[in-house]
Design a protein around this motif. Structure first.
Motif, PDB file in Angstrom:
ATOM      1  N   ARG A 110      30.842  33.571  20.343  1.00  0.00           N
ATOM      2  CA  ARG A 110      32.016  33.459  19.485  1.00  0.00           C
ATOM      3  C   ARG A 110      31.887  32.026  18.496  1.00  0.00           C
TER       4      ARG A 110
ATOM      5  N   TRP B 276      27.728  31.409  16.882  1.00  0.00           N
ATOM      6  CA  TRP B 276      27.224  32.063  15.968  1.00  0.00           C
ATOM      7  C   TRP B 276      27.787  32.105  14.367  1.00  0.00           C
TER       8      TRP B 276
ATOM      9  N   PRO C   6      28.210  33.772  10.991  1.00  0.00           N
ATOM     10  CA  PRO C   6      27.962  34.957  10.601  1.00  0.00           C
ATOM     11  C   PRO C   6      27.182  35.087   9.274  1.00  0.00           C
ATOM     12  N   ASP C   7      27.639  34.325   8.265  1.00  0.00           N
ATOM     13  CA  ASP C   7      27.115  34.420   6.873  1.00  0.00           C
ATOM     14  C   ASP C   7      25.494  34.007   7.188  1.00  0.00           C
TER      15      ASP C   7
ATOM     16  N   GLU D 104      23.572  34.245  10.014  1.00  0.00           N
ATOM     17  CA  GLU D 104      22.975  35.149  11.215  1.00  0.00           C
ATOM     18  C   GLU D 104      21.929  34.100  12.099  1.00  0.00           C
TER      19      GLU D 104
ATOM     20  N   ARG E 122      21.818  40.368  18.627  1.00  0.00           N
ATOM     21  CA  ARG E 122      21.914  39.256  17.871  1.00  0.00           C
ATOM     22  C   ARG E 122      20.277  38.790  18.264  1.00  0.00           C
TER      23      ARG E 122
END
Length: 680
Positions: free
Chosen positions: A475, A478, A480-481, A483, A516
């Protein structure tokens, strides 16, 4: 930088130039060293007042070498009537045989001079030039030159003797010689080093192997280690060369500890010729399937020196595994904290990981039971002193504001942990790979508690904590933008967003969510991180990237071996094989001996890996790299009482056979063969 030549036996080593000469250097530790002290700082050979020039060097063996020399300038070599051979070996003493050859048809006379000095510098004093606090003395006794240094109880000595008569003065030895037509003259020089203890004798005399380090004994010991290792058969010449070189270097780097008299692995020549927690553990993990017998002394030594108190100067805390142990003057007088120093936040979980992996391979349950308390203390440290902010993560911040290490992860240089724009975060810091190590340590600790310590409740607790850590980590780390996983969290919990090689260690630990893993693998083998010779420590589009920056763009072989192992664990066999191929390809350009690090330039740009100017070589975890890559290619994994063998050999490597692998299942063979290049 002048090309240097080294010989070593454990942490006794000598570094000279290509003439065999030693001169004080400010950028590299030339000289004769033992247990962190330089016992010879000058060792210059002159013939009739002239320095000599090298023709060739025979340095095929780590503990001895031979120099072929002539006087004069290269343009006059064809006319020379004399040549000199310097044959030297290192062990209980440093011995050098000088032979002067007369190639003329008439008698000739020469003056042979050796300039000799010893500054008794601590290795840290060479890195950061400091003035000595003790007293030097030079005496001449019965034709021997005795160089002495004393500072209170710290007492070191160098004694030089010659088998031929010499005029000895306080600056060296002079030989006036006469050689008949086509004759020769020889003398043998013995250089003894003395490390005095409280009883007025060399402290090494009380060690089990005292007096046994003759050339023949060293040769026999190296041969035994190589003979005990599995036998490699392959069609890939670079792999065969790297495997042989690695075994020889691992044998050469073993030394006898003054503290406990056990055989340990020095981390790397020249700066790290001592026990390091992180380096020793990772090297042990790399070599475990090949040389399991060298692991228990390391585990026992680390457990015996485990932290047991709060000591800000040494960064010591109860349960913490040491970072570095030194024997020199600066450590003895607490000018440096390395007696021992505990400035590593990752060695403690790695200690737990190694013990579990060792048992999986060997079935040695007795050692697991013997080390129950140190392992429990290590796991407790992770959740207490290691979790500085109480967030469930492993953090670091030095307690020693004077000369403690700022970064206490494996990338421990000052600028290694950075944001993508090159800015540096504040402290404390929680690097991503350390969370993976903590996760793995908890799972492995749970296994040990359940199977060997009869404590299922503790096992359940550790497994629950590991699951919570994995969820929390995926959480918070990581991005997200982008990756990929952040390199670290800063003290505010903000992600340090640099793209780095550390993600590969996450794969090895198993903390990466399956969903991932593929994206992580793509980044690791993508153009920003992968140079063609290996995965860079930092991607080439990051603000602090430098292809020759120690931890911000170079390629580290050990790092790549852990990454390949992690890729294999998540099923990315082809990607793991690509790293194996690149590392072994690079080894060809280093004579089979992978260095500590090399430059991160693109493979298309250089056609060969560019040397890093001050890289350690040999270095233990670089020597261990080809062994771990072999394990990855053959897919070796212990499963209970069985060994799983699931090979994937990269295309073009051909046959791969590893015979007589030791373990709890006896000694077994593993066979693999690469697919043909056109098999897809």
């Amino acid at each position: 930088m002048t090309e240097l030549v080294s010989i070593l036996d454990g942490n006794t080593f000598l570094v000279s130039d290509r003439r065999g000469d030693i001169e004080p250097s400010l950028d590299f530790p030339t000289g004769l060293f033992a247990f962190d002290t330089r016992f010879l700082s000058t060792w210059l050979l002159l013939l009739d007042g002239e320095r000599l020039q090298p023709l060739s060097i025979d340095d095929a063996e780590s503990y001895r070498t031979r120099y072929f020399l002539v006087p004069g300038e290269p343009s006059h070599f064809l006319d020379t009537k004399v040549s000199i051979i310097r044959s030297r070996a290192i062990g209980d003493s440093f011995d050098e045989e000088l032979t002067v050859l007369n190639h003329s048809g008439k008698e000739m006379t020469f003056t042979v001079r050796l300039e000799i000095a010893a500054d008794f510098a601590d290795l840290f004093e060479i890195k950061d030039t400091q003035s000595k606090h003790g007293d030097h003395a030079i005496t001449i006794e019965n034709g021997a030159l005795r160089l002495t240094y004393r500072r209170e109880a710290f007492h070191r000595e160098t004694v030089v003797r010659s088998s031929a008569p010499a005029a000895v003065d306080k600056m060296g030895m002079t030989f006036s010689i006469r050689i008949g037509p086509h004759g020769e003259w020889t003398t043998r020089l013995e250089i003894s080093t003395v490390i005095y203890g409280a009883r007025g004798e060399d402290v090494r005399n009380r060690l089990p192997m005292a007096g046994s380090r003759s050339t023949a004994a060293i040769q026999a010991e190296h041969a035994k280690l190589v003979a005990n290792a599995p036998k490699l058969g392959c069609d890939c010449e670079p792999l065969a060369d790297a495997y042989r070189r690695s075994l020889e270097d691992l044998a050469a780097l073993r030394y006898e500890s003054i503290a406990l008299g056990v055989r340990l692995m020095a981390a790397g020549l020249p700066w790290f010729m001592t026990l390091f927690g992180r380096d020793s553990i990772i090297t042990s993990l790399q070599v475990l399937p090949f040389l399991p017998e060298i692991i228990p002394p390391t585990l026992k030594m680390l457990a015996g020196l485990q932290g047991h108190r709060i000591d800000d100067f040494r960064d010591e805390e109860p349960g913490k595994i040491l970072h570095e142990l030194r024997y020199g003057e600066t450590a003895g007088f607490e000018e440096q904290p390395h007696s021992p120093y505990y400035g590593a936040a990752d060695a403690t979980p790695l200690f737990v990981i190694l013990l579990d992996e060792y048992e999986r391979w060997t079935g040695d349950s007795q050692l697991v039971k013997q080390l129950e308390y140190p392992v429990r203390a290590a796991l407790t440290w992770i959740d207490t002193y290691g979790d500085l902010l109480g967030t469930g993560y492993l953090w670091y911040r030095t307690r020693n504001s004077r000369n403690g290490l700022e970064n206490q992860c494996w990338k421990d240089s000052w600028d290694a942990i950075c944001y993508s724009d090159g800015q540096l975060p504040g402290f404390p810091r929680a690097t991503c790979e350390m969370q993976g190590y903590a996760y793995d340590a908890k799972l492995r600790g749970a296994r040990l508690a359940r199977l060997f310590w009869n404590d299922p409740q503790y096992a359940d607790q550790l497994e629950r904590e590991a699951a919570e850590l994995k969820e929390r980590f995926n959480r918070d780390f990581w991005l997200p933008d982008k990756e990929y996983y952040a390199l670290a969290l800063d003290g505010d919990g903000t992600p340090v967003d640099a793209l780095s090689s550390n993600m590969g260690h996450l794969l090895w630990s198993g903390i990466v969510d399956e969903s991932r893993a593929a994206r992580v693998a793509e980044h690791l083998l993508g153009p920003r991180l992968f140079s063609g010779w290996g995965v860079r420590t930092l991607a080439d589009n990051q603000g602090r990237y430098n292809p020759i920056g120690y931890h911000v763009g170079t390629v580290w072989p050990f790092d790549n071996s852990i990454i390949a192992w992690g890729l294999w664990k998540y099923g990315f066999r082809q990607e793991a094989g690509q790293i194996c191929e690149s590392m072994l390809g690079a080894s060809r350009y280093f004579g089979g001996r992978l260095p500590e690090a090399f430059a991160g330039y693109e493979r298309d740009l250089t056609e060969f890996p560019v040397q890093y100017p001050t890289a350690c070589s040999p270095q233990a975890w670089s020597a261990g790299t080809p062994l771990l890559l072999l394990r990855v290619m053959l897919g070796l994994e212990p499963k209970g009482e069985h060994l799983i063998i699931d090979p994937y050999v990269p295309p073009g490597m051909g046959r791969l056979e590893l015979l007589d692998i030791p373990g709890r299942w006896g000694r077994v063979d593993a066979l693999g063969r690469s697919r043909r290049d056109d098999d897809g």
